[in-house]
Design a protein around this motif. Sequence first.
Motif, PDB file in Angstrom:
ATOM      1  N   TYR A 102      37.165  30.547  30.933  1.00 26.99           N
ATOM      2  CA  TYR A 102      37.999  30.822  31.664  1.00 26.99           C
ATOM      3  C   TYR A 102      38.055  30.041  32.908  1.00 26.99           C
ATOM      4  O   TYR A 102      38.916  30.047  33.985  1.00 26.99           O
ATOM      5  CB  TYR A 102      37.714  32.381  32.275  1.00 26.99           C
ATOM      6  CG  TYR A 102      36.120  32.485  32.755  1.00 26.99           C
ATOM      7  CD1 TYR A 102      36.064  32.066  33.870  1.00 26.99           C
ATOM      8  CD2 TYR A 102      35.574  33.325  32.091  1.00 26.99           C
ATOM      9  CE1 TYR A 102      34.869  32.218  34.568  1.00 26.99           C
ATOM     10  CE2 TYR A 102      34.224  33.454  32.701  1.00 26.99           C
ATOM     11  CZ  TYR A 102      33.900  33.017  33.953  1.00 26.99           C
ATOM     12  OH  TYR A 102      32.340  33.199  34.362  1.00 26.99           O
ATOM     13  N   PHE A 121      41.038  29.646  36.349  1.00 31.52           N
ATOM     14  CA  PHE A 121      40.802  29.953  37.685  1.00 31.52           C
ATOM     15  C   PHE A 121      40.644  28.765  38.297  1.00 31.52           C
ATOM     16  O   PHE A 121      40.270  28.836  39.663  1.00 31.52           O
ATOM     17  CB  PHE A 121      39.611  31.091  37.764  1.00 31.52           C
ATOM     18  CG  PHE A 121      39.723  32.196  37.106  1.00 31.52           C
ATOM     19  CD1 PHE A 121      40.731  33.139  37.879  1.00 31.52           C
ATOM     20  CD2 PHE A 121      39.030  32.855  36.121  1.00 31.52           C
ATOM     21  CE1 PHE A 121      41.033  34.498  37.334  1.00 31.52           C
ATOM     22  CE2 PHE A 121      39.532  33.937  35.535  1.00 31.52           C
ATOM     23  CZ  PHE A 121      40.213  34.840  36.065  1.00 31.52           C
ATOM     24  N   LEU A 177      38.692  35.699  44.282  1.00 32.67           N
ATOM     25  CA  LEU A 177      38.900  36.062  42.878  1.00 32.67           C
ATOM     26  C   LEU A 177      38.139  37.689  42.807  1.00 32.67           C
ATOM     27  O   LEU A 177      38.552  38.491  41.866  1.00 32.67           O
ATOM     28  CB  LEU A 177      38.078  35.454  41.821  1.00 32.67           C
ATOM     29  CG  LEU A 177      38.441  34.073  41.633  1.00 32.67           C
ATOM     30  CD1 LEU A 177      37.645  33.054  40.609  1.00 32.67           C
ATOM     31  CD2 LEU A 177      40.009  33.781  41.132  1.00 32.67           C
ATOM     32  N   CYS A 219      29.713  40.224  36.779  1.00 33.09           N
ATOM     33  CA  CYS A 219      30.962  39.296  37.197  1.00 33.09           C
ATOM     34  C   CYS A 219      31.455  38.119  36.224  1.00 33.09           C
ATOM     35  O   CYS A 219      32.815  37.833  36.038  1.00 33.09           O
ATOM     36  CB  CYS A 219      30.438  38.475  38.439  1.00 33.09           C
ATOM     37  SG  CYS A 219      30.181  39.216  39.891  1.00 33.09           S
ATOM     38  N   ASP A 220      30.616  37.865  35.479  1.00 35.67           N
ATOM     39  CA  ASP A 220      31.205  36.756  34.474  1.00 35.67           C
ATOM     40  C   ASP A 220      31.793  37.702  33.453  1.00 35.67           C
ATOM     41  O   ASP A 220      32.867  37.112  32.937  1.00 35.67           O
ATOM     42  CB  ASP A 220      29.895  36.185  33.670  1.00 35.67           C
ATOM     43  CG  ASP A 220      30.367  35.402  32.421  1.00 35.67           C
ATOM     44  OD1 ASP A 220      30.576  34.308  32.735  1.00 35.67           O
ATOM     45  OD2 ASP A 220      30.118  35.651  31.433  1.00 35.67           O
ATOM     46  N   LEU A 278      35.319  38.462  34.896  1.00 36.83           N
ATOM     47  CA  LEU A 278      36.180  37.214  34.924  1.00 36.83           C
ATOM     48  C   LEU A 278      36.848  36.939  33.568  1.00 36.83           C
ATOM     49  O   LEU A 278      37.942  36.556  33.168  1.00 36.83           O
ATOM     50  CB  LEU A 278      35.505  35.813  35.534  1.00 36.83           C
ATOM     51  CG  LEU A 278      35.180  35.937  36.847  1.00 36.83           C
ATOM     52  CD1 LEU A 278      34.401  34.572  37.333  1.00 36.83           C
ATOM     53  CD2 LEU A 278      36.599  36.016  37.848  1.00 36.83           C
ATOM     54  N   THR A 309      39.764  39.381  33.187  1.00 38.07           N
ATOM     55  CA  THR A 309      40.784  39.122  34.073  1.00 38.07           C
ATOM     56  C   THR A 309      41.452  38.122  33.156  1.00 38.07           C
ATOM     57  O   THR A 309      42.757  38.087  33.167  1.00 38.07           O
ATOM     58  CB  THR A 309      40.245  38.691  35.445  1.00 38.07           C
ATOM     59  OG1 THR A 309      39.564  39.771  35.984  1.00 38.07           O
ATOM     60  CG2 THR A 309      41.545  38.313  36.315  1.00 38.07           C
ATOM     61  N   TYR A 310      40.776  37.005  32.900  1.00 39.14           N
ATOM     62  CA  TYR A 310      41.505  35.789  32.109  1.00 39.14           C
ATOM     63  C   TYR A 310      42.229  36.428  31.030  1.00 39.14           C
ATOM     64  O   TYR A 310      43.443  35.970  30.715  1.00 39.14           O
ATOM     65  CB  TYR A 310      40.346  34.919  31.648  1.00 39.14           C
ATOM     66  CG  TYR A 310      40.792  33.851  30.650  1.00 39.14           C
ATOM     67  CD1 TYR A 310      41.812  32.811  31.039  1.00 39.14           C
ATOM     68  CD2 TYR A 310      40.187  34.181  29.531  1.00 39.14           C
ATOM     69  CE1 TYR A 310      42.266  32.186  29.706  1.00 39.14           C
ATOM     70  CE2 TYR A 310      40.518  33.049  28.344  1.00 39.14           C
ATOM     71  CZ  TYR A 310      41.434  32.108  28.523  1.00 39.14           C
ATOM     72  OH  TYR A 310      41.913  31.365  27.485  1.00 39.14           O
ATOM     73  N   ARG A 359      43.219  37.883  39.772  1.00 34.48           N
ATOM     74  CA  ARG A 359      41.868  38.173  40.207  1.00 34.48           C
ATOM     75  C   ARG A 359      41.529  39.653  39.788  1.00 34.48           C
ATOM     76  O   ARG A 359      42.147  40.414  39.291  1.00 34.48           O
ATOM     77  CB  ARG A 359      41.839  38.277  41.623  1.00 34.48           C
ATOM     78  CG  ARG A 359      42.912  39.400  42.472  1.00 34.48           C
ATOM     79  CD  ARG A 359      42.617  39.570  43.873  1.00 34.48           C
ATOM     80  NE  ARG A 359      43.316  40.601  44.573  1.00 34.48           N
ATOM     81  CZ  ARG A 359      43.235  40.766  45.916  1.00 34.48           C
ATOM     82  NH1 ARG A 359      42.255  40.048  46.569  1.00 34.48           N
ATOM     83  NH2 ARG A 359      43.852  41.753  46.389  1.00 34.48           N
ATOM     84  N   VAL A 360      39.998  39.686  39.806  1.00 29.65           N
ATOM     85  CA  VAL A 360      39.638  40.967  39.195  1.00 29.65           C
ATOM     86  C   VAL A 360      40.053  42.219  40.024  1.00 29.65           C
ATOM     87  O   VAL A 360      40.088  42.383  41.198  1.00 29.65           O
ATOM     88  CB  VAL A 360      38.044  40.880  39.412  1.00 29.65           C
ATOM     89  CG1 VAL A 360      37.332  42.205  38.875  1.00 29.65           C
ATOM     90  CG2 VAL A 360      37.474  39.889  38.644  1.00 29.65           C
TER      91      VAL A 360
END
Length: 531
Positions: free
Chosen positions: A2, A6, A215, A239-240, A243, A246-247, A253-254
């Motif tokens: 991702y 981003f 993000l 968090c990984d 993201l 989200t991608y 953004r999350v």
Amino acid sequence: MYQHYFGLAEAPFSIAPDPRYLYLSQRHQEALAHLLYGVSGDGGFVLLTGEVGAGKTTVCRCLLQQIPASCDVAYIFNPRLTVEELLSTICVEFGIACPSGNASIKVFVDYINAYLLDAHARGRHTVLIIDEAQNLSAGVLEQMRLLTNLETNERKLLQIILLGQPELALMLERPELRQLSQRIVARYHLGPLTKAEVAAYVRHRLEISGAQRQLFPAALMGRVYRLSGGVPRVINVLCDRSLLGTYVQGKERVDRATLAQAAREVFHQAQRRSLVRPLLVVLILLLGGMLAMTLYQLELRETGTATAPAAMAKPADQTMAATLPDTLEWPPDKPRSRSKAIAYAALFRAWGADYKGADACRQAENLGLRCRSVRGGLDELRRLNRPAVLLLRDDQGREFHAALVALADKTATFAIGAEIRTIALGALAAQWAGQYTLLWRMPPDAQETIRAGERGPAVQWLIGQLAEAQGRVSGTGKDPLFDDVLERQVKQFQLAQGLIPDGAVGPQTVMRLAGVGDRSAPKLLSGQGGQ
């Protein structure tokens, strides 16, 4: 995967201990200060403890970038060694030339002492750093203390820094280690981040990776803090995964829903949550049926015809008798002190071997097996599909070990003492904190790390295992390359296995792949010939 989407230069939440990403909270600054004091001090021991994922290794990597030019440092990160092996490793790390094939402790110590005296004469400071030091045996720790006996009138000639989990501090409280404990000149326990520090930590890592916009909304930081407990490694994984989600959804953004889904994946909550409502329905129906049956019995008893209701009550009584115990207790006729040996004996029997005592992992290596001792969850054990030894606690907090030999949807079966017992998974949750050890088999052509751009038998094996796992025909050439196509297949496998889909073939990915098609290995789940 991702980063380009981003606008990031690299993955911001890798769990690799990269010092560039170290966020120096007040606690991390204090921890680093203790280590720097140890490097420049007058010898002895420095102790840094912290929970798994708190950032101990990352702080240590930051220390290595700041050590004075006058220091010679050896860093040992796999201390599950005997005294002889650790002394040999110290000699290798410091470049001390010992006689070939030497296995004498005295010879190793003499060469190390000679090196320390020479280093002191040249104005050098010698520092030994041991990571994961909770894995050291009492005998090895005592030998480390003896190494610090060499000293001048002003200072000791060897400084030792011990990094480890909280159980290391408990180990050092043992009476037989009191002399070592008295030589600890600085101690620090690295605790979790605060709520405000979690928000700053996430911003810091995104900025380092080149993020140009927010993000993670500030409103979500409280939720990230509660989910992670302030543990940096857990924050990274959460968090990984957020993201990535989200991608996949094509969002900017999350948001709260994506974070919640990431948490379910990271903490393996989906199955548990999906069972709550059905279980409640079943419980209500069962209680209602029992109540109706009781009223029916009373009514017939009043009319003098209680025989039929009694017969009808029998199945309910049998159901209650078959109810699983709500706790797993250590058998009173077996000494609790032998629980670990008994559990490992059961684990080795599952592999068709005899446990001979002492170091189980070392014995497993002699049998051509590998040992995995970590903290995880039931979902991870289901995916690995191998029997395991679990560290459990009873209702009084006393520890014991038991071998998990079977795992079903709602039950777990253990070899405990000389008995086989089955309990409900809900009962297991109250006694198990996630610590387990299992054995697995490394195929002869495999290796623990397979890197992009490599060729050879390990890449050939990787291609074949991925094809079998993904239901494809393996069409490999004579000398296949670990290229971009193969990396995408690795990521697909990792995602399906609940691993971080980074395309890097490390020990965890190799272990999951090794289980594919290994039909001779013992299984944890019934009715499965392979993984």
